[in-house]
Enzyme design. Structure first.
Site, PDB file in Angstrom:
ATOM      1  N   ARG A   1     -23.142  53.240  60.097  1.00  0.00           N
ATOM      2  CA  ARG A   1     -24.273  52.608  60.781  1.00  0.00           C
ATOM      3  C   ARG A   1     -24.283  51.125  60.429  1.00  0.00           C
ATOM      4  O   ARG A   1     -24.067  50.759  59.277  1.00  0.00           O
ATOM      5  CB  ARG A   1     -25.579  53.228  60.259  1.00  0.00           C
ATOM      6  CG  ARG A   1     -26.224  54.192  61.197  1.00  0.00           C
ATOM      7  CD  ARG A   1     -27.306  54.979  60.521  1.00  0.00           C
ATOM      8  NE  ARG A   1     -28.405  54.163  60.031  1.00  0.00           N
ATOM      9  CZ  ARG A   1     -29.519  54.669  59.506  1.00  0.00           C
ATOM     10  NH1 ARG A   1     -29.668  55.975  59.422  1.00  0.00           N
ATOM     11  NH2 ARG A   1     -30.476  53.894  59.066  1.00  0.00           N
TER      12      ARG A   1
ATOM     13  N   ARG B   1     -44.302  52.792  56.755  1.00  0.00           N
ATOM     14  CA  ARG B   1     -43.509  52.012  55.815  1.00  0.00           C
ATOM     15  C   ARG B   1     -44.289  50.803  55.304  1.00  0.00           C
ATOM     16  O   ARG B   1     -43.755  50.049  54.493  1.00  0.00           O
ATOM     17  CB  ARG B   1     -42.230  51.526  56.494  1.00  0.00           C
ATOM     18  CG  ARG B   1     -41.045  52.476  56.314  1.00  0.00           C
ATOM     19  CD  ARG B   1     -39.956  51.962  57.219  1.00  0.00           C
ATOM     20  NE  ARG B   1     -38.630  52.239  56.762  1.00  0.00           N
ATOM     21  CZ  ARG B   1     -37.823  53.148  57.323  1.00  0.00           C
ATOM     22  NH1 ARG B   1     -38.250  53.920  58.274  1.00  0.00           N
ATOM     23  NH2 ARG B   1     -36.583  53.274  56.908  1.00  0.00           N
TER      24      ARG B   1
ATOM     25  N   ARG C   1     -22.258  56.488  53.410  1.00  0.00           N
ATOM     26  CA  ARG C   1     -22.710  57.344  54.518  1.00  0.00           C
ATOM     27  C   ARG C   1     -21.894  57.053  55.777  1.00  0.00           C
ATOM     28  O   ARG C   1     -21.638  55.909  56.114  1.00  0.00           O
ATOM     29  CB  ARG C   1     -24.189  57.055  54.760  1.00  0.00           C
ATOM     30  CG  ARG C   1     -24.827  57.948  55.776  1.00  0.00           C
ATOM     31  CD  ARG C   1     -26.303  58.017  55.601  1.00  0.00           C
ATOM     32  NE  ARG C   1     -26.983  56.783  55.962  1.00  0.00           N
ATOM     33  CZ  ARG C   1     -28.305  56.671  56.004  1.00  0.00           C
ATOM     34  NH1 ARG C   1     -29.057  57.701  55.682  1.00  0.00           N
ATOM     35  NH2 ARG C   1     -28.875  55.539  56.336  1.00  0.00           N
TER      36      ARG C   1
ATOM     37  N   LYS D   1     -34.499  61.497  52.614  1.00  0.00           N
ATOM     38  CA  LYS D   1     -35.699  61.815  53.403  1.00  0.00           C
ATOM     39  C   LYS D   1     -35.347  62.566  54.689  1.00  0.00           C
ATOM     40  O   LYS D   1     -35.984  63.543  55.018  1.00  0.00           O
ATOM     41  CB  LYS D   1     -36.387  60.526  53.894  1.00  0.00           C
ATOM     42  CG  LYS D   1     -37.082  59.689  52.897  1.00  0.00           C
ATOM     43  CD  LYS D   1     -37.909  58.613  53.580  1.00  0.00           C
ATOM     44  CE  LYS D   1     -37.166  57.627  54.457  1.00  0.00           C
ATOM     45  NZ  LYS D   1     -36.257  56.692  53.841  1.00  0.00           N
TER      46      LYS D   1
ATOM     47  N   ARG E   1     -32.729  46.005  52.947  1.00  0.00           N
ATOM     48  CA  ARG E   1     -33.653  47.120  53.205  1.00  0.00           C
ATOM     49  C   ARG E   1     -34.319  47.572  51.914  1.00  0.00           C
ATOM     50  O   ARG E   1     -35.508  47.885  51.910  1.00  0.00           O
ATOM     51  CB  ARG E   1     -32.909  48.276  53.875  1.00  0.00           C
ATOM     52  CG  ARG E   1     -32.606  47.993  55.334  1.00  0.00           C
ATOM     53  CD  ARG E   1     -31.463  48.836  55.834  1.00  0.00           C
ATOM     54  NE  ARG E   1     -31.804  50.236  55.963  1.00  0.00           N
ATOM     55  CZ  ARG E   1     -30.910  51.216  55.993  1.00  0.00           C
ATOM     56  NH1 ARG E   1     -29.631  50.949  55.891  1.00  0.00           N
ATOM     57  NH2 ARG E   1     -31.295  52.457  56.124  1.00  0.00           N
TER      58      ARG E   1
HETATM   59  P1  AMP Z   1     -34.233  54.777  59.110  1.00  0.00           P
HETATM   60  O1  AMP Z   1     -33.312  55.625  59.900  1.00  0.00           O
HETATM   61  O2  AMP Z   1     -35.517  55.496  58.766  1.00  0.00           O
HETATM   62  O3  AMP Z   1     -33.573  54.173  57.900  1.00  0.00           O
HETATM   63  O4  AMP Z   1     -34.668  53.571  60.065  1.00  0.00           O
HETATM   64  C1  AMP Z   1     -33.708  52.670  60.569  1.00  0.00           C
HETATM   65  C2  AMP Z   1     -34.349  51.337  60.891  1.00  0.00           C
HETATM   66  O5  AMP Z   1     -35.352  51.515  61.927  1.00  0.00           O
HETATM   67  C3  AMP Z   1     -35.113  50.680  59.753  1.00  0.00           C
HETATM   68  O6  AMP Z   1     -34.272  49.941  58.876  1.00  0.00           O
HETATM   69  C4  AMP Z   1     -36.067  49.761  60.532  1.00  0.00           C
HETATM   70  O7  AMP Z   1     -35.406  48.635  61.034  1.00  0.00           O
HETATM   71  C5  AMP Z   1     -36.452  50.649  61.726  1.00  0.00           C
HETATM   72  N1  AMP Z   1     -37.638  51.464  61.380  1.00  0.00           N
HETATM   73  C6  AMP Z   1     -37.706  52.814  61.249  1.00  0.00           C
HETATM   74  N2  AMP Z   1     -38.932  53.219  60.908  1.00  0.00           N
HETATM   75  C7  AMP Z   1     -39.674  52.092  60.816  1.00  0.00           C
HETATM   76  C8  AMP Z   1     -41.025  51.827  60.459  1.00  0.00           C
HETATM   77  N3  AMP Z   1     -41.874  52.809  60.123  1.00  0.00           N
HETATM   78  N4  AMP Z   1     -41.438  50.534  60.470  1.00  0.00           N
HETATM   79  C9  AMP Z   1     -40.628  49.520  60.798  1.00  0.00           C
HETATM   80  N5  AMP Z   1     -39.331  49.692  61.110  1.00  0.00           N
HETATM   81  C10 AMP Z   1     -38.849  50.963  61.122  1.00  0.00           C
END
Ligand code: AMP
Length: 220
Positions: free
Chosen positions: A159, A91, A125, A16, A170
């Site tokens: 990460r 989400r 990653r 994404k 996740r």
């Molecule tokens: P990502 O980089 O998109 O994988 O986001 C990393 C982390 O940020 C996720 O695992 C969540 O803990 C938090 N996060 C990002 N976007 C959201 C969202 N829309 N709702 C809730 N938590 C989020």
């Protein structure tokens, strides 16, 4: 004229973020990743960053209200006046409902990959802690030397939420809480096969968005 709001959606590791970057450059619209906004807040040790750190590192979702608050503030910026590309938001159904208060999503791009592929990609990653470049030991771009940044020549890092336990949590949350959005957006969703090269996925997305822009012009 209505804003062009494209939402990229798919399991962790579906690409994404990579695709949102490519698409935002093609459309000349800002790329907005809630994950990035949270990571920035954590790096800068803001009050919000400290508040969400434990949740994010444990692979949990931040609350809908906090996440929407952050997003709402960001999309109120002038650079979003013609639209934006959303990566990682919404989400949950609740987040989609909150978003309706301040924006109308034009199209949802759903990048599909299997769970096995997601686990393989995420656990491989890495990023450079100095310059932020992102690598993948399993897909691309691979570092030229074993786990060293091509530019800075320092050891790549993982990460905290890409550790296997966290990735599995996740994915579990994704199936339970995010997948229902496929039905919620059934009139706006386009499914793209995410298990192709980055270029092929980007082409498929560009084609589906091109169709949308043409439709919008015809409606005007
Ligand atoms: P990502 O980089 O998109 O994988 O986001 C990393 C982390 O940020 C996720 O695992 C969540 O803990 C938090 N996060 C990002 N976007 C959201 C969202 N829309 N709702 C809730 N938590 C989020």
């Amino acid at each position: 004229m209505s804003r062009l709001i494209i939402c990229l959606f798919g399991p962790q590791g579906s690409g994404k973020g990579t695709q949102a970057k490519i698409l935002s450059q093609k459309l000349n619209l800002p790329h907005i990743s809630t994950g990035e906004l949270f990571r920035l807040a954590m790096e800068n040790k803001t009050a919000l960053g400290k508040q969400v750190e434990e949740t994010i590192n444990g692979g949990q979702l931040v609350s809908d209200e906090i996440t929407f608050g952050l997003l709402k503030e960001r999309v109120a910026n002038l650079d979003c006046s013609e639209g934006f590309v959303l990566d990682g938001y919404p989400r949950t159904i609740k987040q989609a409902e909150l978003l309706n208060q301040c924006a109308t999503v034009s199209k949802v791009i759903f990048i599909e990959i299997s769970d096995e592929e997601a686990v393989k990609r995420l656990s491989s990653r890495r990023h450079c802690p100095q310059c932020g470049a992102i690598y993948n030991l399993y897909t691309a771009p691979k570092p030229a030397e074993d786990e060293l940044c091509d530019r800075c020549k320092i050891k790549l890092a993982q990460r905290a939420d890409d550790a296997e336990e966290s990735v599995r949590e996740r994915l579990r949350r994704y199936h339970a809480e995010t997948e229902p959005l496929i039905d919620y957006y059934q009139d706006k969703i386009v499914k793209i096969n995410g298990e192709q090269t980055i270029e092929r996925v980007a082409d498929d997305i560009a084609k589906s968005v091109g169709m949308l822009q043409l439709n919008q012009m015809l409606e005007q």
